[in-house]
Scaffold this motif. Sequence first.
Motif, PDB file in Angstrom:
ATOM      1  N   SER A 159       9.350   1.343   3.014  1.00 66.08           N
ATOM      2  CA  SER A 159      10.086   0.565   1.823  1.00 66.08           C
ATOM      3  C   SER A 159       9.914   1.572   0.670  1.00 66.08           C
ATOM      4  O   SER A 159       9.396   2.427   0.452  1.00 66.08           O
ATOM      5  N   ALA A 160      11.077   1.212  -0.293  1.00 61.58           N
ATOM      6  CA  ALA A 160      11.174   2.071  -1.348  1.00 61.58           C
ATOM      7  C   ALA A 160      10.304   1.567  -2.506  1.00 61.58           C
ATOM      8  O   ALA A 160      10.379   2.179  -3.635  1.00 61.58           O
ATOM      9  N   PHE A 161       9.515   0.586  -2.394  1.00 59.19           N
ATOM     10  CA  PHE A 161       8.691   0.203  -3.267  1.00 59.19           C
ATOM     11  C   PHE A 161       7.250   0.131  -2.948  1.00 59.19           C
ATOM     12  O   PHE A 161       6.751   0.369  -1.698  1.00 59.19           O
ATOM     13  N   ALA A 162       6.264  -0.253  -3.689  1.00 51.46           N
ATOM     14  CA  ALA A 162       4.824  -0.102  -3.450  1.00 51.46           C
ATOM     15  C   ALA A 162       4.484  -1.208  -2.791  1.00 51.46           C
ATOM     16  O   ALA A 162       3.607  -1.872  -3.256  1.00 51.46           O
ATOM     17  N   VAL A 163       4.869  -1.800  -1.604  1.00 52.79           N
ATOM     18  CA  VAL A 163       4.514  -2.949  -0.866  1.00 52.79           C
ATOM     19  C   VAL A 163       3.271  -2.889  -0.343  1.00 52.79           C
ATOM     20  O   VAL A 163       2.492  -4.094  -0.538  1.00 52.79           O
ATOM     21  N   VAL A 164       2.530  -2.040  -0.097  1.00 53.04           N
ATOM     22  CA  VAL A 164       1.161  -1.921   0.334  1.00 53.04           C
ATOM     23  C   VAL A 164       0.263  -2.313  -0.874  1.00 53.04           C
ATOM     24  O   VAL A 164      -0.685  -2.972  -0.551  1.00 53.04           O
ATOM     25  N   SER A 165       0.624  -1.598  -1.920  1.00 46.69           N
ATOM     26  CA  SER A 165      -0.180  -1.705  -3.135  1.00 46.69           C
ATOM     27  C   SER A 165      -0.126  -3.263  -3.669  1.00 46.69           C
ATOM     28  O   SER A 165      -1.240  -3.777  -4.129  1.00 46.69           O
ATOM     29  N   LEU A 166       1.157  -3.884  -3.532  1.00 47.11           N
ATOM     30  CA  LEU A 166       1.089  -5.054  -3.856  1.00 47.11           C
ATOM     31  C   LEU A 166       0.514  -5.973  -3.201  1.00 47.11           C
ATOM     32  O   LEU A 166      -0.104  -7.418  -3.739  1.00 47.11           O
ATOM     33  N   TRP A 167       0.512  -5.882  -1.866  1.00 46.13           N
ATOM     34  CA  TRP A 167      -0.266  -6.729  -1.043  1.00 46.13           C
ATOM     35  C   TRP A 167      -1.717  -6.582  -1.231  1.00 46.13           C
ATOM     36  O   TRP A 167      -2.368  -7.591  -1.312  1.00 46.13           O
ATOM     37  N   ALA A 168      -2.242  -5.438  -1.419  1.00 42.51           N
ATOM     38  CA  ALA A 168      -3.805  -4.972  -1.713  1.00 42.51           C
ATOM     39  C   ALA A 168      -3.810  -5.795  -2.920  1.00 42.51           C
ATOM     40  O   ALA A 168      -5.199  -6.261  -3.120  1.00 42.51           O
ATOM     41  N   ALA A 169      -3.051  -5.866  -3.872  1.00 44.55           N
ATOM     42  CA  ALA A 169      -3.636  -6.385  -5.303  1.00 44.55           C
ATOM     43  C   ALA A 169      -3.817  -7.980  -5.031  1.00 44.55           C
ATOM     44  O   ALA A 169      -4.627  -8.576  -5.846  1.00 44.55           O
ATOM     45  N   GLN A 171      -4.559  -9.251  -2.531  1.00 40.92           N
ATOM     46  CA  GLN A 171      -5.722  -9.654  -1.637  1.00 40.92           C
ATOM     47  C   GLN A 171      -7.166  -9.262  -2.651  1.00 40.92           C
ATOM     48  O   GLN A 171      -8.467  -9.303  -2.275  1.00 40.92           O
ATOM     49  N   GLY A 172      -6.934  -8.944  -3.987  1.00 44.19           N
ATOM     50  CA  GLY A 172      -8.317  -8.384  -4.758  1.00 44.19           C
ATOM     51  C   GLY A 172      -8.677  -7.232  -4.622  1.00 44.19           C
ATOM     52  O   GLY A 172      -9.506  -6.784  -5.399  1.00 44.19           O
ATOM     53  N   ALA A 173      -7.924  -6.050  -3.837  1.00 54.32           N
ATOM     54  CA  ALA A 173      -8.360  -4.951  -3.556  1.00 54.32           C
ATOM     55  C   ALA A 173      -8.102  -3.906  -4.911  1.00 54.32           C
ATOM     56  O   ALA A 173      -8.960  -2.923  -5.140  1.00 54.32           O
ATOM     57  N   LEU A 174      -6.946  -4.284  -5.487  1.00 56.79           N
ATOM     58  CA  LEU A 174      -6.850  -3.576  -7.026  1.00 56.79           C
ATOM     59  C   LEU A 174      -6.051  -4.566  -7.850  1.00 56.79           C
ATOM     60  O   LEU A 174      -5.660  -5.596  -7.321  1.00 56.79           O
ATOM     61  N   THR A 175      -5.691  -3.985  -9.225  1.00 59.54           N
ATOM     62  CA  THR A 175      -5.049  -4.924  -9.808  1.00 59.54           C
ATOM     63  C   THR A 175      -3.446  -4.685 -10.001  1.00 59.54           C
ATOM     64  O   THR A 175      -3.215  -3.551  -9.604  1.00 59.54           O
ATOM     65  N   LEU A 176      -2.725  -5.733 -10.449  1.00 59.79           N
ATOM     66  CA  LEU A 176      -1.402  -5.330 -10.599  1.00 59.79           C
ATOM     67  C   LEU A 176      -1.110  -4.467 -11.299  1.00 59.79           C
ATOM     68  O   LEU A 176      -0.095  -3.619 -11.246  1.00 59.79           O
ATOM     69  N   ALA A 177      -1.836  -4.194 -12.442  1.00 62.52           N
ATOM     70  CA  ALA A 177      -1.613  -3.199 -13.675  1.00 62.52           C
ATOM     71  C   ALA A 177      -1.580  -1.739 -12.934  1.00 62.52           C
ATOM     72  O   ALA A 177      -1.290  -0.909 -13.569  1.00 62.52           O
ATOM     73  N   GLU A 178      -2.470  -1.646 -11.764  1.00 67.37           N
ATOM     74  CA  GLU A 178      -2.384  -0.351 -11.074  1.00 67.37           C
ATOM     75  C   GLU A 178      -1.530   0.359 -10.288  1.00 67.37           C
ATOM     76  O   GLU A 178      -1.366   1.351  -9.818  1.00 67.37           O
ATOM     77  N   VAL A 179      -0.454  -0.806 -10.041  1.00 61.68           N
ATOM     78  CA  VAL A 179       0.534  -0.825  -9.094  1.00 61.68           C
ATOM     79  C   VAL A 179       1.835  -0.020  -9.546  1.00 61.68           C
ATOM     80  O   VAL A 179       2.349  -0.695 -10.713  1.00 61.68           O
TER      81      VAL A 179
END
Length: 259
Positions: A159-169, A171-179
């Motif tokens: 993907s051209a986008f941060a799909v893994v980080s969005l998914w993790a956010a 699931q509570g693994a990180l915040t959307l602000a970090e993506v």
Amino acid sequence: MNSQAEFVAALLDPERDCPADLKTWNGSDPAARFAVYRNNVLSSLIDALAASFPVVQQLVGETFFRAMAAVYVRHSPPRTRILADYGADFPAFIQGFAPAASLPYLADVARLELLRIRAYHAADAAPLDADALATALAAPERLASLLLRLQPALGLLDSAFAVVSLWAAHQGALTLAEVDLDQAQCALVLRNGLEVEVLGIRSGDAVLIQALLQGRPLGAATQLALACDPAFDLGACLAHLLRAGAITHCAYDTQRPLP
């Protein structure tokens, strides 16, 4: 249009009238009964999409999601009785859905969720024993012709986008602000027991895995990975796949390796 086709068309299009030849068993108004049935069918299909694409719904909100899903349902009715299979082309629909154009990553998030569904329902396959792969790797002169089969549950998304980080956010693994939404990411989806995992991998790893899925021997797959990512580490990639139980079989190619 025959009566069955007319019924289906009217069922998914609220602008159509109730089929003219529709009768009720108790003499009640067919149009009123049909309207209730139409609403229940539409709601059930939207609910099925919401269950399959929960992160997409979280990203746009329930109201927007249900309105978007209603448009999709009316244009793409189910073609099978298995609701888990419904929505295979929903990501493509999202990509072309003008009201969602301000969220260009949304279609890829939907593609990632679709890969998770397919992984969950994929056939079981026993992982390769670590000793078997170690034996194969101990013959360096034959590595180029080594074929590796991967588990049916495995899926890839570049993907051209941060799909893994969005998914993790979500699931509570990180915040959307970090993506960083514009950071390109490759996702590896696989099933470990009954749990479906979403892992971020390097672009070279993704190229190697895709080549293996296409039946290319290890030598050719490695060349493609290095061309994409000069820092590609074959040993680390294979170790990662082995730990994840993604490799199910290995053998040597008796024919000329694919270019």
